[in-house]
Motif scaffolding. Sequence first.
Motif, short mmCIF file in Angstrom:
data_model
loop_
_atom_site.label_atom_id
_atom_site.label_comp_id
_atom_site.label_asym_id
_atom_site.label_seq_id
_atom_site.Cartn_x
_atom_site.Cartn_y
_atom_site.Cartn_z
N ASP A 21 0.86 -1.19 0.00
CA ASP A 21 0.00 0.00 0.00
C ASP A 21 0.90 1.24 0.00
O ASP A 21 1.17 1.84 1.04
N GLU A 22 1.37 1.62 -1.19
CA GLU A 22 2.33 2.72 -1.30
C GLU A 22 1.70 4.08 -0.97
O GLU A 22 2.41 4.99 -0.51
N LYS A 23 0.41 4.22 -1.19
CA LYS A 23 -0.25 5.49 -0.88
C LYS A 23 -0.18 5.77 0.62
O LYS A 23 0.21 6.87 1.05
N GLN A 24 -0.55 4.79 1.43
CA GLN A 24 -0.50 4.95 2.88
C GLN A 24 0.95 5.02 3.37
O GLN A 24 1.26 5.76 4.31
N ALA A 25 1.82 4.26 2.71
CA ALA A 25 3.23 4.28 3.09
C ALA A 25 3.81 5.68 2.90
O ALA A 25 4.52 6.20 3.76
N ASN A 26 3.49 6.31 1.77
CA ASN A 26 4.00 7.66 1.48
C ASN A 26 3.41 8.68 2.47
O ASN A 26 4.10 9.59 2.93
#
Length: 348
Positions: A264-269
Motif C-alpha cells: 500500500d504505497e499510498k499509505q506508506a507515502n
Amino acid sequence: MNRAEFDTTIIRLNHQLYIETEDADYLRKNLKIAQKSHDKNGLAITWKDFGRYYFFLEKKDLALYYLNKALEVAEEANNLEVLASAYRYIGYIYKANDPLTAKEYYEKSLKLALQTKNRIAESYALSAIGSVYEGMTNTKGHFNIALEYYLNSLAIREKWGSPDEIASSLNETARTYSWLGMYEKAHPMQLRGLEIAEKAHDVEHIIYLSNSIGNDCIYRLRDYKQALSYQLNAYNYCVNYRNSLDKMFEITKMIALCYSKMGDEKQANKYYQIAMQFHDSLKKRLNLNDYNLSNIKHNLEAQLAKHKMLLKDAEISLQKEEAKRQLMLRNTVLVGFLFLILVVFYIL
C-alpha cells in the motif's frame, strides 16, 4: 500540631497532588509556604519538583537550573532522598549528550538510595545505569551488564513497584534480551508488560511496548499485518501524549514500512511524510537543547570562577585586616611602653 508541622504536612500533600496531576500550581503554593516558613526540606522538595516539571516539558535548561537549586538546599538540610532524586534527574538531562557524566549522577543517586534503604529509588537508579550500558557501544558485553542492572531493578519492582514501574522494567529488560538475540525471553516479557500497562491505563508504556512488539513482528517474524496493528495502537495513544516527537518519528516510520511491505504505497507515502515532519521538529528541538545546555554549563563555570575570585579577594582582604590589626597592636604596645618609660623618668 504546631504551625511548622502544619506547613510540612501541606507541602507534602501538595507534592503528592503535583505528582498525580502534573499541575505546577501546587509547586507555586509549596514555594510560597516553604519560603515563608524557612523550611529547607520543603524548599528542597519544591525546587526538585520544579526541575522535574521542566524536565518533562523538555525545557532542560530550566530543569537543570532548578535541580541544582534543589541540590544546594538539600545538602544544607541533609535531605538524602531529595539529593538521590535530583541527581537522577540531572543524569537524565545529561544522558543524551554526555552519558558518562549521566552515569556519575546515577551512581550518586544509587549510593544515596542504598543509604536510605529506599528500594524504589534504588530500582530507578539501577535502571538508569543499565540504560547507559545499553547505549554504550552496542557490544554484547555492555548489553549483558545492562541486563544485569535491569533484572535487579525488575526484581525490586516486582515486589514493591507500581504497575507502571513493573511495565517499564519489563519493557527495558525485554528490549535488552532482544539485543542479545534471546527472543524467547523477550517476547513474553513484552506481552506481559503491555497487558499490565493496559490494565493500569499507563499510556507511556502502552506506547513503548506496542511499538517494541510491532518492531519484533517486523524484523523477526516478518508479520507486517500484525506489526501494523501494534504500531497503529502505539500511534493512536501517542498522538496526544506529551513530549513524544522522538517516539512519533519512530512509530510513523515503522507504520510507513509496514504499509510499504504490504504493497500500500499510498499509505506508506502518507506516513513517511508525517515521519519526516516529526524528524524535522525533533532536530530543531535537539539543537535548541544542545545550545541551552551549553549556555548553562558556560554560565555555571563563569559563576564558579566568579565565586573563586570573590573568595580569593575575601582572603586577601582578611590578610590585610589581620596585618593592619597586628600593626595597630604593636603600635599600641610601643606607645604604652614609651609612656611607661616617660612616667618612670618623670618620677625619678
